[in-house]
Design a protein around this motif. Structure first.
Motif, PDB file in Angstrom:
ATOM      1  N   ILE A  83       0.856  -1.187   0.000  1.00  0.00           N
ATOM      2  CA  ILE A  83       0.000   0.000   0.000  1.00  0.00           C
ATOM      3  C   ILE A  83       0.894   1.240   0.000  1.00  0.00           C
ATOM      4  CG2 ILE A  83      -1.792   1.259   1.256  1.00  0.00           C
ATOM      5  CD1 ILE A  83      -2.468  -1.459   2.597  1.00  0.00           C
ATOM      6  N   TYR A  84       0.551   2.173  -0.887  1.00  0.00           N
ATOM      7  CA  TYR A  84       1.299   3.423  -0.990  1.00  0.00           C
ATOM      8  C   TYR A  84       0.336   4.594  -0.841  1.00  0.00           C
ATOM      9  CZ  TYR A  84       4.903   0.410  -2.924  1.00  0.00           C
ATOM     10  OH  TYR A  84       5.828  -0.589  -3.107  1.00  0.00           O
ATOM     11  N   PHE A  85       0.731   5.557  -0.005  1.00  0.00           N
ATOM     12  CA  PHE A  85      -0.059   6.771   0.157  1.00  0.00           C
ATOM     13  C   PHE A  85       0.806   7.842   0.801  1.00  0.00           C
ATOM     14  CE2 PHE A  85      -0.485   4.563   4.129  1.00  0.00           C
ATOM     15  CZ  PHE A  85      -0.647   5.540   5.107  1.00  0.00           C
ATOM     16  N   ASP A  86       0.327   9.061   0.743  1.00  0.00           N
ATOM     17  CA  ASP A  86       1.034  10.191   1.327  1.00  0.00           C
ATOM     18  C   ASP A  86       0.648  10.296   2.801  1.00  0.00           C
ATOM     19  OD1 ASP A  86       2.127  12.600   2.064  1.00  0.00           O
ATOM     20  OD2 ASP A  86       1.142  13.776   0.498  1.00  0.00           O
ATOM     21  N   THR A  87       1.514   9.821   3.657  1.00  0.00           N
ATOM     22  CA  THR A  87       1.247   9.792   5.090  1.00  0.00           C
ATOM     23  C   THR A  87       1.003  11.193   5.639  1.00  0.00           C
ATOM     24  OG1 THR A  87       2.726   7.896   5.238  1.00  0.00           O
ATOM     25  CG2 THR A  87       2.127   8.937   7.297  1.00  0.00           C
ATOM     26  N   LEU A  88       1.754  12.174   5.146  1.00  0.00           N
ATOM     27  CA  LEU A  88       1.598  13.526   5.668  1.00  0.00           C
ATOM     28  C   LEU A  88       0.222  14.109   5.359  1.00  0.00           C
ATOM     29  CD1 LEU A  88       5.125  15.061   5.064  1.00  0.00           C
ATOM     30  CD2 LEU A  88       4.126  14.251   7.205  1.00  0.00           C
ATOM     31  N   THR A  89      -0.349  13.738   4.218  1.00  0.00           N
ATOM     32  CA  THR A  89      -1.700  14.201   3.899  1.00  0.00           C
ATOM     33  C   THR A  89      -2.692  13.692   4.935  1.00  0.00           C
ATOM     34  OG1 THR A  89      -1.282  14.398   1.537  1.00  0.00           O
ATOM     35  CG2 THR A  89      -3.565  14.075   2.189  1.00  0.00           C
ATOM     36  N   MET A  90      -2.559  12.426   5.302  1.00  0.00           N
ATOM     37  CA  MET A  90      -3.449  11.857   6.309  1.00  0.00           C
ATOM     38  C   MET A  90      -3.224  12.527   7.661  1.00  0.00           C
ATOM     39  SD  MET A  90      -3.787   7.992   7.782  1.00  0.00           S
ATOM     40  CE  MET A  90      -4.883   7.293   6.582  1.00  0.00           C
ATOM     41  N   LEU A  91      -1.974  12.646   8.080  1.00  0.00           N
ATOM     42  CA  LEU A  91      -1.675  13.238   9.385  1.00  0.00           C
ATOM     43  C   LEU A  91      -2.121  14.694   9.457  1.00  0.00           C
ATOM     44  CD1 LEU A  91       1.817  11.664  10.028  1.00  0.00           C
ATOM     45  CD2 LEU A  91      -0.334  11.117  11.183  1.00  0.00           C
ATOM     46  N   ARG A  92      -1.966  15.410   8.359  1.00  0.00           N
ATOM     47  CA  ARG A  92      -2.397  16.813   8.331  1.00  0.00           C
ATOM     48  C   ARG A  92      -3.901  16.902   8.580  1.00  0.00           C
ATOM     49  NH1 ARG A  92      -2.876  20.270   3.027  1.00  0.00           N
ATOM     50  NH2 ARG A  92      -3.963  18.359   2.658  1.00  0.00           N
ATOM     51  N   GLN A  93      -4.656  15.968   8.006  1.00  0.00           N
ATOM     52  CA  GLN A  93      -6.104  15.977   8.205  1.00  0.00           C
ATOM     53  C   GLN A  93      -6.480  15.548   9.620  1.00  0.00           C
ATOM     54  OE1 GLN A  93      -8.310  14.096   4.925  1.00  0.00           O
ATOM     55  NE2 GLN A  93      -6.527  14.489   3.636  1.00  0.00           N
ATOM     56  N   LEU A  94      -5.759  14.568  10.167  1.00  0.00           N
ATOM     57  CA  LEU A  94      -6.086  14.078  11.502  1.00  0.00           C
ATOM     58  C   LEU A  94      -5.729  15.089  12.590  1.00  0.00           C
ATOM     59  CD1 LEU A  94      -4.972  10.345  11.292  1.00  0.00           C
ATOM     60  CD2 LEU A  94      -7.256  11.314  10.941  1.00  0.00           C
ATOM     61  N   ILE A  95      -4.536  15.656  12.498  1.00  0.00           N
ATOM     62  CA  ILE A  95      -4.066  16.585  13.525  1.00  0.00           C
ATOM     63  C   ILE A  95      -4.463  18.022  13.183  1.00  0.00           C
ATOM     64  CG2 ILE A  95      -2.030  17.478  14.721  1.00  0.00           C
ATOM     65  CD1 ILE A  95      -0.741  14.684  14.158  1.00  0.00           C
ATOM     66  N   GLY A  96      -4.395  18.348  11.895  1.00  0.00           N
ATOM     67  CA  GLY A  96      -4.742  19.701  11.469  1.00  0.00           C
ATOM     68  C   GLY A  96      -6.216  20.015  11.628  1.00  0.00           C
ATOM     69  N   GLY A  97      -7.039  19.003  11.825  1.00  0.00           N
ATOM     70  CA  GLY A  97      -8.463  19.216  12.011  1.00  0.00           C
ATOM     71  C   GLY A  97      -8.831  19.659  13.424  1.00  0.00           C
ATOM     72  N   LEU A  98      -7.843  19.709  14.311  1.00  0.00           N
ATOM     73  CA  LEU A  98      -8.116  20.109  15.691  1.00  0.00           C
ATOM     74  C   LEU A  98      -8.287  21.621  15.788  1.00  0.00           C
ATOM     75  CD1 LEU A  98      -5.486  17.919  17.570  1.00  0.00           C
ATOM     76  CD2 LEU A  98      -7.960  17.549  17.444  1.00  0.00           C
ATOM     77  N   ASP A  99      -9.298  22.047  16.508  1.00  0.00           N
ATOM     78  CA  ASP A  99      -9.529  23.469  16.753  1.00  0.00           C
ATOM     79  C   ASP A  99      -8.614  23.888  17.904  1.00  0.00           C
ATOM     80  OD1 ASP A  99     -10.402  26.015  17.289  1.00  0.00           O
ATOM     81  OD2 ASP A  99     -12.465  25.439  17.773  1.00  0.00           O
ATOM     82  N   LEU A 100      -7.504  24.549  17.571  1.00  0.00           N
ATOM     83  CA  LEU A 100      -6.511  24.908  18.591  1.00  0.00           C
ATOM     84  C   LEU A 100      -6.938  26.112  19.429  1.00  0.00           C
ATOM     85  CD1 LEU A 100      -3.198  24.200  16.668  1.00  0.00           C
ATOM     86  CD2 LEU A 100      -4.440  22.747  18.279  1.00  0.00           C
ATOM     87  N   LYS A 101      -8.111  26.648  19.174  1.00  0.00           N
ATOM     88  CA  LYS A 101      -8.649  27.711  20.034  1.00  0.00           C
ATOM     89  C   LYS A 101      -9.227  27.114  21.311  1.00  0.00           C
ATOM     90  CE  LYS A 101      -9.588  30.774  16.206  1.00  0.00           C
ATOM     91  NZ  LYS A 101     -10.605  31.379  15.345  1.00  0.00           N
ATOM     92  N   ARG A 102      -9.409  25.799  21.299  1.00  0.00           N
ATOM     93  CA  ARG A 102      -9.906  25.093  22.485  1.00  0.00           C
ATOM     94  C   ARG A 102      -8.697  24.560  23.255  1.00  0.00           C
ATOM     95  NH1 ARG A 102     -14.546  21.084  20.801  1.00  0.00           N
ATOM     96  NH2 ARG A 102     -14.975  21.289  23.020  1.00  0.00           N
TER      97      ARG A 102
END
Length: 139
Positions: A83-102
């Protein structure tokens, strides 16, 4: 850069990813075949509700494009899935989806970063890095 070799390791991988993403699903893009393989392009989607390795669940959704190679031996037995995929794209969505104002999400983001750094310190499986270039027939 991990190899899951053998029945127990593969079953463990599937178990762990279903714990991390219980609603995991696929959307087919293309299906191709060659003499010894089936190649599948697809979108993988899900919601991060359980631990992903050392990364705690974020509750974020992801959608990432992937390619899987199903390799067969001469007897047409499945011997490998790569399996090949862009790991950073997934991580960006998982971690980048956090609302850091909370405030609690700031702590969660730090735990995710710590888990990611711990995982990235692992040595890649040598079967993935110590390869030999194939001898191709010249025309």
């Amino acid at each position: 850069m991990t190899v899951h070799d053998g029945d127990n390791a593969v079953r463990g991988y599937y178990h762990d990813t279903r714990v991390a993403f219980p609603d995991q699903r696929h959307e087919l893009i293309a299906l191709r075949h060659s003499a010894d393989a089936v190649i599948v392009e697809f979108w993988l989607m899900g919601t991060h509700l359980g631990p992903l390795g050392r990364i705690p669940p974020t509750g974020s959704r992801f959608r990432v494009r992937m390619t899987a190679y199903f390799i067969f031996d001469a007897g047409e037995n499945l011997v490998c899935e790569r399996i090949y995929f862009d790991t950073l794209t997934m991580l960006r969505q998982l971690i980048g989806g956090l609302d850091l104002k909370r405030p609690r999400n700031i702590l969660l983001a730090l735990k995710c970063l710590r888990g990611l750094l711990a995982m990235s310190a692992d040595t890649p499986d040598p079967r993935l890095t110590d390869t030999t270039e194939p001898a191709l027939a010249s025309r």
